[in-house]
Design a protein around this motif. Structure first.
Motif, PDB file in Angstrom:
ATOM      1  N   LYS A  38     -12.556  -4.016  -0.989  1.00  0.00           N
ATOM      2  CA  LYS A  38     -12.665  -3.512  -2.365  1.00  0.00           C
ATOM      3  C   LYS A  38     -12.986  -2.017  -2.373  1.00  0.00           C
ATOM      4  O   LYS A  38     -12.459  -1.265  -3.207  1.00  0.00           O
ATOM      5  CB  LYS A  38     -13.704  -4.319  -3.141  1.00  0.00           C
ATOM      6  CG  LYS A  38     -13.218  -5.750  -3.364  1.00  0.00           C
ATOM      7  CD  LYS A  38     -13.965  -6.482  -4.448  1.00  0.00           C
ATOM      8  CE  LYS A  38     -13.266  -7.811  -4.724  1.00  0.00           C
ATOM      9  NZ  LYS A  38     -13.781  -8.513  -5.878  1.00  0.00           N
ATOM     10  N   HIS A  66      -5.181  -5.657  -8.844  1.00  0.00           N
ATOM     11  CA  HIS A  66      -6.629  -5.790  -8.607  1.00  0.00           C
ATOM     12  C   HIS A  66      -7.392  -5.793  -9.939  1.00  0.00           C
ATOM     13  O   HIS A  66      -8.114  -4.839 -10.257  1.00  0.00           O
ATOM     14  CB  HIS A  66      -7.121  -4.646  -7.710  1.00  0.00           C
ATOM     15  CG  HIS A  66      -6.327  -4.508  -6.451  1.00  0.00           C
ATOM     16  ND1 HIS A  66      -6.483  -5.348  -5.363  1.00  0.00           N
ATOM     17  CD2 HIS A  66      -5.331  -3.641  -6.104  1.00  0.00           C
ATOM     18  CE1 HIS A  66      -5.649  -5.000  -4.412  1.00  0.00           C
ATOM     19  NE2 HIS A  66      -4.930  -3.980  -4.833  1.00  0.00           N
ATOM     20  N   TRP A  68     -10.037  -7.087 -10.832  1.00  0.00           N
ATOM     21  CA  TRP A  68     -11.496  -6.972 -10.696  1.00  0.00           C
ATOM     22  C   TRP A  68     -11.971  -5.544 -10.952  1.00  0.00           C
ATOM     23  O   TRP A  68     -13.153  -5.320 -11.228  1.00  0.00           O
ATOM     24  CB  TRP A  68     -11.952  -7.439  -9.302  1.00  0.00           C
ATOM     25  CG  TRP A  68     -11.320  -6.698  -8.163  1.00  0.00           C
ATOM     26  CD1 TRP A  68     -10.198  -7.052  -7.489  1.00  0.00           C
ATOM     27  CD2 TRP A  68     -11.764  -5.458  -7.586  1.00  0.00           C
ATOM     28  NE1 TRP A  68      -9.911  -6.105  -6.518  1.00  0.00           N
ATOM     29  CE2 TRP A  68     -10.852  -5.124  -6.556  1.00  0.00           C
ATOM     30  CE3 TRP A  68     -12.840  -4.611  -7.843  1.00  0.00           C
ATOM     31  CZ2 TRP A  68     -10.991  -3.971  -5.786  1.00  0.00           C
ATOM     32  CZ3 TRP A  68     -12.973  -3.459  -7.083  1.00  0.00           C
ATOM     33  CH2 TRP A  68     -12.059  -3.147  -6.068  1.00  0.00           C
ATOM     34  N   ARG A  72     -15.375  -8.322 -13.037  1.00  0.00           N
ATOM     35  CA  ARG A  72     -15.304  -9.407 -12.048  1.00  0.00           C
ATOM     36  C   ARG A  72     -14.636 -10.666 -12.577  1.00  0.00           C
ATOM     37  O   ARG A  72     -14.026 -11.411 -11.842  1.00  0.00           O
ATOM     38  CB  ARG A  72     -16.711  -9.755 -11.552  1.00  0.00           C
ATOM     39  CG  ARG A  72     -17.168  -8.855 -10.422  1.00  0.00           C
ATOM     40  CD  ARG A  72     -18.387  -9.413  -9.745  1.00  0.00           C
ATOM     41  NE  ARG A  72     -19.528  -9.484 -10.625  1.00  0.00           N
ATOM     42  CZ  ARG A  72     -20.352  -8.489 -10.863  1.00  0.00           C
ATOM     43  NH1 ARG A  72     -20.167  -7.334 -10.263  1.00  0.00           N
ATOM     44  NH2 ARG A  72     -21.377  -8.627 -11.675  1.00  0.00           N
ATOM     45  N   ASN A  73     -14.775 -10.939 -13.887  1.00  0.00           N
ATOM     46  CA  ASN A  73     -14.249 -12.192 -14.441  1.00  0.00           C
ATOM     47  C   ASN A  73     -12.970 -11.998 -15.244  1.00  0.00           C
ATOM     48  O   ASN A  73     -12.657 -12.791 -16.112  1.00  0.00           O
ATOM     49  CB  ASN A  73     -15.317 -12.865 -15.316  1.00  0.00           C
ATOM     50  CG  ASN A  73     -16.550 -13.213 -14.522  1.00  0.00           C
ATOM     51  OD1 ASN A  73     -16.452 -13.642 -13.382  1.00  0.00           O
ATOM     52  ND2 ASN A  73     -17.713 -13.024 -15.107  1.00  0.00           N
ATOM     53  N   GLU A  75      -8.933 -11.824 -15.837  1.00  0.00           N
ATOM     54  CA  GLU A  75      -7.679 -12.391 -15.342  1.00  0.00           C
ATOM     55  C   GLU A  75      -6.558 -11.879 -16.239  1.00  0.00           C
ATOM     56  O   GLU A  75      -6.622 -12.023 -17.463  1.00  0.00           O
ATOM     57  CB  GLU A  75      -7.775 -13.917 -15.411  1.00  0.00           C
ATOM     58  CG  GLU A  75      -6.604 -14.650 -14.818  1.00  0.00           C
ATOM     59  CD  GLU A  75      -6.816 -16.159 -14.896  1.00  0.00           C
ATOM     60  OE1 GLU A  75      -6.146 -16.797 -15.727  1.00  0.00           O
ATOM     61  OE2 GLU A  75      -7.664 -16.686 -14.146  1.00  0.00           O
TER      62      GLU A  75
END
Length: 199
Positions: A38, A66, A68, A72-73, A75
Motif C-alpha cells: 500500500k 485501489h 482503499w 478502507r470500506n 467498493e
C-alpha cells in the motif's frame, strides 16, 4: 479447555506454543507485506500527481484499481459511466443523466450510503465549479434514487485555486494532502507490525 490442558504433556504444550508463535509471526509477515504494498501505491500516486503532463485517466486508473485510497470500506459501483447506468433510468426522462461522475462507490456494509468522487488531472487547480459539478451529480442521484440514504461527495485535484472556498457539502483535498494522510496512517501500521516482529 483447561481440563484438556491439564492432561497434556509439557512437550505438547511447548509444541502448541511454538505453533501459535509461528502463526502470529506469519500473520505479522503477511500484514507487513500488505502495508508495504500500500505504501508503494501511495508512492505511485505521488509520482503521477507531480507529472503535470499526465491525464486525468492516469490518476483515475490508480483509484479504480485501489479503492482503499478513498477509504478502507469503499467498493466501486461504477467508474466513468453515465449516471443513467447507475440510476437505471431512461436518459430521455432527464438528459442530465448523461453526465459521467468519475467514480461512484458504496460504503460496505452500508449499501444505502454512496460516495461520489470527482478527480481532476495533475496541473488542474480546484475551483468552486468543481464542487458544483459533484453536487450536481448528488442532486441527480437524490432525484432519481430516493432509497439512497447518505451521499458523500469528494473532489480531489492538483492544488487549490486562489479563488477556492471551502464547502460544507463536499470534502475537497489535493492529491498531496490525501497521499500525506494515507502515508502517515500506513506508516503507523508499519511501526506496530515492526514491534510485533520483535516479540
Amino acid at each position: 479447555i483447561f481440563k484438556e490442558i491439564s492432561n497434556t504433556s509439557a512437550e505438547d504444550i511447548d509444541r502448541f506454543g511454538t505453533l501459535l508463535n509461528d502463526l502470529r509471526l506469519n500473520q505479522v509477515s503477511m500484514m507487513t507485506s500488505l502495508v508495504y504494498q500500500k505504501l508503494k501505491i501511495i508512492d505511485l500516486l505521488e509520482t503521477v500527481i507531480t507529472q503535470t503532463e499526465k491525464r486525468e485517466r492516469d490518476v483515475h486508473q490508480i483509484f479504480e484499481k485501489h479503492p482503499w485510497l478513498l477509504g478502507r470500506n469503499f467498493e466501486i459501483v461504477t467508474s466513468d459511466k453515465p449516471l443513467s447506468e447507475y440510476l437505471q433510468t431512461n436518459i430521455k426522462d432527464d438528459p442530465e443523466t448523461k453526465k459521467r461522475p468519475d467514480i461512484i462507490a458504496k460504503i460496505v456494509p452500508h449499501s444505502h450510503d454512496i460516495v461520489i468522487v470527482e478527480l481532476k488531472a495533475p496541473g488542474i487547480k480546484l475551483k468552486a465549479d468543481h464542487i458544483g459539478q459533484v453536487l450536481t451529480y448528488k442532486a441527480l442521484v437524490e432525484r432519481h434514487k430516493p432509497n439512497v440514504k447518505n451521499i458523500h461527495c469528494f473532489v480531489f485535484g492538483y492544488e487549490k485555486d486562489v479563488s477556492f472556498t471551502l464547502s460544507r457539502d463536499a470534502t475537497i483535498k489535493t492529491f498531496s494532502e490525501l497521499a500525506a494522510e494515507l502515508r502517515d496512517e500506513y506508516r503507523e501500521y508499519q511501526k506496530i507490525l515492526d514491534m510485533g516482529k520483535e516479540y
